[in-house]
Design an enzyme around this catalytic site. Structure first.
Site, PDB file in Angstrom:
ATOM      1  N   GLU A 262     -14.030  -5.456   9.098  1.00  0.00           N
ATOM      2  CA  GLU A 262     -14.131  -5.946   7.717  1.00  0.00           C
ATOM      3  C   GLU A 262     -13.656  -7.381   7.590  1.00  0.00           C
ATOM      4  OE1 GLU A 262     -12.752  -6.649   3.504  1.00  0.00           O
ATOM      5  OE2 GLU A 262     -11.685  -6.802   5.397  1.00  0.00           O
TER       6      GLU A 262
ATOM      7  N   ASP B 100      -9.133  -0.591  -0.551  1.00  0.00           N
ATOM      8  CA  ASP B 100      -8.613  -1.820   0.028  1.00  0.00           C
ATOM      9  C   ASP B 100      -7.338  -2.220  -0.705  1.00  0.00           C
ATOM     10  OD1 ASP B 100      -8.474  -4.295   1.544  1.00  0.00           O
ATOM     11  OD2 ASP B 100     -10.647  -4.171   1.768  1.00  0.00           O
TER      12      ASP B 100
ATOM     13  N   HIS C 139      -2.269 -11.104   4.075  1.00  0.00           N
ATOM     14  CA  HIS C 139      -2.514 -11.768   5.358  1.00  0.00           C
ATOM     15  C   HIS C 139      -1.262 -12.473   5.881  1.00  0.00           C
ATOM     16  CE1 HIS C 139      -7.206 -11.838   5.407  1.00  0.00           C
ATOM     17  NE2 HIS C 139      -6.698 -10.632   5.183  1.00  0.00           N
TER      18      HIS C 139
END
Length: 352
Positions: free
Chosen positions: A207, A230, A317
Site C-alpha cells: 500500500e 487504515d 510515518h
C-alpha cells in the site's frame, strides 16, 4: 496469546513494502488459530475466510507493509547507503536505531550523518536528503559489512511498543498493522456473533508504494462490499490545520470517511449502525483520493461499493506513531455489529 499480544507481535515484525513475509506470517498464524480458512496469492496478500458461502461477501482489508529503507550500496568503510520505501526525505532519520533484515538475518544499526559541528553555515537549516545519510552496523570495512548484509536488504525502525498512560501505545508500523489487526478481529467476532455474511479479512501488501496488493486482492475476492481499514492523521497536536484536516482526536472513536472514492450510501448505513449501537465516531474528509487501499479496491471489475474506516494516529510515518486502543476497539465493535446486521447487499445508494 491475547488479541493485543497478537497486535504487539504484528507491530514488531519487520516488513517494508514488497518484503511483508514476516508480519504476514504472524497474521496468517493467528487467523488459523481463529479457525479461518487461510489463503495467500502471488503478491503476498493473506486472506482469512469466515462463513464461506454466506451472503453478502464482505471484504475487510488492512495493509501489512510498513515504511522503511532499502539498502543500495556498501562503501569501503562498511557504511550502508539506502533509498526510502515510503520515505521521501530524511529530516526525521538521523540518530534513529534500525533493524536491518538480510537473507533471513536481522542485525542492529544506527542512521548516521555528518555531525553539525562539521557542517558549514550553508548546510544548516537545509532539507535533509536521503543520500546524505547512511546506516552504521559497526562493520570494520566493506568486506566485513558484506559478510552480514547485501544490497537489496531492507531496514525498519527499531522501536518497541511503548505503553503511554491508559490505553495508548506508541510504536513503529501502527500504519497499518492496526488496520490488518482490526480486519481480522472484526471478521472473527462477526462470525462468532452469527453473521450470515461470508467475511474475508485481507492483510494486503504494497500500500505504501503502489496499492497493487489491494487491487489484486479485491479482484480475487470479488466482494459485494468492501471496507478498507487504515490510520488517519489526528489533528489534536500543535500546528495541524483543523480547517483542512478536520477535528480528529485520539480517544474520540474511529473515523468514518466522507468524499472521494468512498461509497456514500454504504457509509450512511455504517453511520446509522454506529448511532444505533452507541459507538462514538468522528468524520474524516477526502476531497480527491483517500490515498488508501479503498481507492484501489473500489475500481476492481465492475466496482465494489467501498468505504474507509480509520483509527486516529499521531506522528504518522515515524517510529513513535500513537494510537488509542479505545479507538481500535470502537472500530472492531462497529464493524462486528454492522456485518452481523447485514441482510444481503441491499440498496447501497444514497437515500433522497
Amino acid at each position: 496469546m491475547t488479541q493485543y499480544d497478537f497486535l504487539r507481535d504484528l507491530l514488531q515484525s519487520p516488513g517494508v513494502s514488497s518484503f511483508e513475509g514476516l508480519p504476514a506470517k504472524v497474521w496468517r498464524d493467528q487467523a488459523r488459530a481463529y479457525g479461518a480458512e487461510v489463503e495467500t496469492d502471488a503478491y503476498g496478500n493473506s486472506f482469512a475466510r469466515f462463513g464461506k458461502g454466506g451472503s453478502p461477501r464482505v471484504m475487510l482489508a488492512g495493509h501489512v507493509d510498513e515504511i522503511g529503507l532499502l539498502i543500495t550500496y556498501v562503501d569501503d568503510a562498511g557504511l550502508l547507503y539506502f533509498t526510502g520505501v515510503g520515505i521521501n526525505e530524511g529530516s526525521g532519520l538521523p540518530g534513529q536505531r534500525v533493524r536491518v533484515v538480510s537473507e533471513g538475518n536481522e542485525l542492529p544499526g544506527v542512521i548516521g550523518r555528518k555531525a553539525p559541528h562539521l557542517s558549514g553555515s550553508d548546510d544548516r537549516g537545509k532539507r535533509v536528503k536521503l543520500e546524505s545519510l547512511w546506516i552504521d552496523i559497526g562493520a570494520r570495512n566493506k568486506e566485513d559489512a558484506l559478510k552480514r548484509v547485501q544490497p537489496g536488504s531492507f531496514a525498519v525502525f527499531e522501536a518497541p511498543v511503548i505503553e503511554l498512560g491508559d490505553n495508548r501505545w506508541a510504536s513503529k508500523a501502527m500504519d497499518d498493522r492496526v488496520g490488518a489487526f482490526v480486519a481480522l478481529e472484526a471478521a472473527r467476532r462477526a462470525s462468532a456473533s452469527g453473521a450470515k455474511a461470508e467475511i474475508v479479512a485481507a492483510a494486503t501488501t504494497q500500500e505504501e508504494i503502489s496499492g497493487v496488493g489491494a487491487n489484486v486482492a479485491a479482484y480475487r475476492i470479488e466482494p459485494d462490499l468492501a471496507i478498507a481499514l487504515d490510520l488517519t492523521h489526528a489533528s489534536d497536536v500543535p500546528d495541524v490545520d483543523k480547517k483542512s484536516q478536520g477535528e480528529i482526536e485520539l480517544g474520540k472513536g474511529p473515523v468514518l470517511e466522507v468524499g472521494a472514492t468512498v461509497h456514500q450510501g454504504l457509509m450512511q448505513r455504517l453511520r446509522e449502525c454506529a448511532e444505533k449501537e452507541g459507538v462514538p465516531y468522528q468524520r474524516g474528509f477526502s476531497g480527491r483520493r483517500t490515498a488508501t487501499d479503498a481507492d484501489d479496491i473500489a475500481k476492481v471489475r465492475s466496482g465494489a461499493p467501498t468505504i474507509l474506516v480509520s483509527v486516529p494516529n499521531r506522528y504518522m510515518h515515524s517510529p513513535v506513531e500513537i494510537v488509542d486502543l479505545n479507538d481500535v476497539e470502537g472500530a472492531i465493535k462497529l464493524l462486528e455489529r454492522f456485518i452481523v446486521e447485514l441482510e444481503g447487499a441491499g440498496d447501497l445508494y444514497p437515500r433522497d
